[in-house]
Design a protein around this motif. Structure first.
Motif, PDB file in Angstrom:
ATOM      1  N   LYS A 135       0.968  -1.159   0.054  1.00 14.56           N
ATOM      2  CA  LYS A 135       0.051   0.211  -0.128  1.00 14.56           C
ATOM      3  C   LYS A 135       0.787   1.158  -0.067  1.00 14.56           C
ATOM      4  O   LYS A 135       1.782   1.242   0.757  1.00 14.56           O
ATOM      5  N   PHE A 136       0.290   2.296  -0.725  1.00 18.72           N
ATOM      6  CA  PHE A 136       1.025   3.586  -0.941  1.00 18.72           C
ATOM      7  C   PHE A 136       0.176   4.786  -0.428  1.00 18.72           C
ATOM      8  O   PHE A 136      -1.064   4.690  -0.987  1.00 18.72           O
ATOM      9  N   LEU A 137       0.559   5.604   0.494  1.00 15.59           N
ATOM     10  CA  LEU A 137      -0.117   6.697   0.473  1.00 15.59           C
ATOM     11  C   LEU A 137       0.967   7.766   1.247  1.00 15.59           C
ATOM     12  O   LEU A 137       1.929   7.638   1.153  1.00 15.59           O
ATOM     13  N   THR A 138       0.053   9.014   1.064  1.00 17.66           N
ATOM     14  CA  THR A 138       0.798  10.436   1.832  1.00 17.66           C
ATOM     15  C   THR A 138       0.146  10.523   3.050  1.00 17.66           C
ATOM     16  O   THR A 138      -0.890  10.439   3.223  1.00 17.66           O
ATOM     17  N   VAL A 139       1.029  11.289   4.083  1.00 13.96           N
ATOM     18  CA  VAL A 139       0.398  11.751   5.206  1.00 13.96           C
ATOM     19  C   VAL A 139      -0.738  12.715   5.190  1.00 13.96           C
ATOM     20  O   VAL A 139      -0.449  13.531   4.002  1.00 13.96           O
ATOM     21  N   PRO A 140      -1.718  12.610   5.641  1.00 14.49           N
ATOM     22  CA  PRO A 140      -2.789  13.525   5.752  1.00 14.49           C
ATOM     23  C   PRO A 140      -2.149  15.118   5.954  1.00 14.49           C
ATOM     24  O   PRO A 140      -1.515  15.591   7.030  1.00 14.49           O
ATOM     25  N   ARG A 141      -2.237  15.963   4.938  1.00 12.07           N
ATOM     26  CA  ARG A 141      -1.782  17.248   4.979  1.00 12.07           C
ATOM     27  C   ARG A 141      -2.626  18.411   4.193  1.00 12.07           C
ATOM     28  O   ARG A 141      -3.379  17.931   3.459  1.00 12.07           O
TER      29      ARG A 141
END
Length: 433
Positions: free
Chosen positions: A315-321
């Motif tokens: 899985k790939f995601l970006t920190v909530p920002r």
């Protein structure tokens, strides 16, 4: 004495050869045995030479280890026995022949890409979390290359690597997330290209042609097999792809890494010695790691633990920002979404990934490279230089909750807490079909 046919007793059949004497057979067996021993020894010597070569390729980051030991008391505890957290850092260093073409070597380097890779104890999945380079973070006091120390300050995240290398970046991530970093790897431009070439290139799908002179990239639309130089341009490009924001660049990096995972697993690289050796040679000669991974055995144990993970569980995601309140050209965390993501990873608890919805909002135009030299004493709320590829908030926080009870790793229910869902993608989604 002779027989009736005039053939001496003890001879073979006329025109043939008799069995060799016992002494001759023994000598023949000894030579065969000696040949086999020499072959075994030669094979062992070649295997040892290859092992020693690969093992010696790896650069050990002893300075980072010493700095982290100095601050051991302030580092977070390790939760989730058996789980591992590895910080992957892509350096934009211009030093060396392979990297000098991308700009002038000014003796410093920044973290062009930073990914926190979480491997759960059961190794049934892997979660890679991108940390934006423009995220505002509390950077602790760090040891600079010249032996002096910086002061603790609020600053742009990627300045931590410029100020204090891997150790400063690790301590900044640990302070930001509360997650203990077990290992780290640093890869520069040249190393990235070598690893892509070692697997024969990576396939991506382009909806439109790409022309980005800054990234040395020209590609037609459609399915493309990207090799070293083109692959590097693809993950770094800003001006010729999408809206030019750092958000889209991180999405492309995640897409490319997913395609790379798919390529390695589908071609059986990890189980094929003929394909595995070039990859290991490229990887070991391209990375700088902590002492725990700075050996072929250490890297092999890491690879062995992830090779059987299904691509749809990578899985790939970006920190909530979102845009930083004091400067919209920077980012800040979205709470409590970020805290919940970090909690799941810290405690080695499951999370679900769902595809993001297209963002209809118009993004800001990017600013030219390079990043400005960091202010020696940046202040919260100060007007800092415009960041590269600024964009609006991205919906990377929890997108919903599963109605089913949250299972443990063994599959047994433990209450009714729902498994949190975050927007992102998987390696399976990167398949170019």
């Amino acid at each position: 004495m002779t027989g009736s046919a005039g053939i001496p007793y003890g001879s073979g059949v006329a025109g043939g050869s008799g069995m060799p004497p016992r002494g001759r057979r023994r000598r023949l067996l000894r030579w065969v045995g000696l040949g086999l021993v020499l072959l075994v020894l030669a094979g062992a010597a070649a295997g040892w030479w290859l092992y020693a070569k690969l093992d010696g390729n790896i650069t050990e980051d002893t300075s980072a280890e010493a700095e982290l030991r100095r601050y051991e008391r302030e580092r977070p505890a390790h939760f989730g026995a058996g789980a591992q957290n590895i910080l992957l850092i892509g350096s934009d260093s211009r030093s060396g022949t392979a990297n000098s073409r991308y700009g002038q070597d000014e003796g410093t380097q920044r973290s062009d890409t930073t990914i926190l890779l979480h491997l759960p104890a059961d190794r049934a999945s892997a979660t890679a979390v991108s940390i934006p380079r423009d995220l505002m973070a509390e950077v602790p006091s760090c040891l600079k290359p010249d032996g002096t120390r910086t002061g603790e300050r609020l600053a742009q995240f990627n300045w931590a690597f410029q100020w204090g290398g891997a150790a400063c970046t690790i301590r900044t991530v640990e302070r930001l997330t509360g997650i203990r970093i077990d290992h780290h790897m640093v890869v520069d431009f040249g190393g990235f290209k070598k690893m892509v070439d070692a697997v024969g290139g990576v396939e991506v799908c382009l909806k439109r042609p790409v022309v980005d002179e800054e990234a040395h990239l020209r590609l037609p639309a459609g399915r493309q097999l990207l090799r070293g130089e083109q692959a590097l341009g693809f993950v770094r490009a800003r001006y010729g792809l999408g809206d030019g924001s750092d958000t889209e660049r991180m999405e492309r990096q995640q897409q490319f890494l997913g395609a790379l995972v798919e390529k390695v697993k589908s071609n059986g690289v990890l189980l094929n010695p003929a394909r595995l050796y070039p990859l290991l040679d490229a990887a070991t000669s391209s990375v700088t790691t902590d002492p725990g991974l700075a050996s072929l055995r250490g890297l092999y144990e890491l690879v062995r633990g992830v090779r059987d993970i299904p691509t749809d569980q990578v899985k790939f995601l970006t920190v909530p920002r979102r845009p930083y309140a004091a400067d919209p050209n920077r980012d800040e965390l979205v709470e409590p979404d970020a805290a919940r993501l970090f909690q799941q990873l810290r405690m080695d608890l499951p999370l679900t990934i769902t595809s993001p919805e297209p963002d209809p909002r118009v993004r800001a135009e990017p600013d030219p490279e390079p990043d400005p030299e960091p202010d020696p004493e940046p202040r919260a709320g100060s007007s800092e230089p415009t960041r590269e590829g600024a964009g609006p908030a991205t919906a990377t926080g929890p997108a919903g909750a599963s109605p089913e009870p949250s299972p443990t790793r063994s599959g047994s229910p433990v209450g009714v807490t729902p498994v949190p869902t975050f927007t992102g993608t998987t390696a399976a989604a990167a398949d170019c079909r």
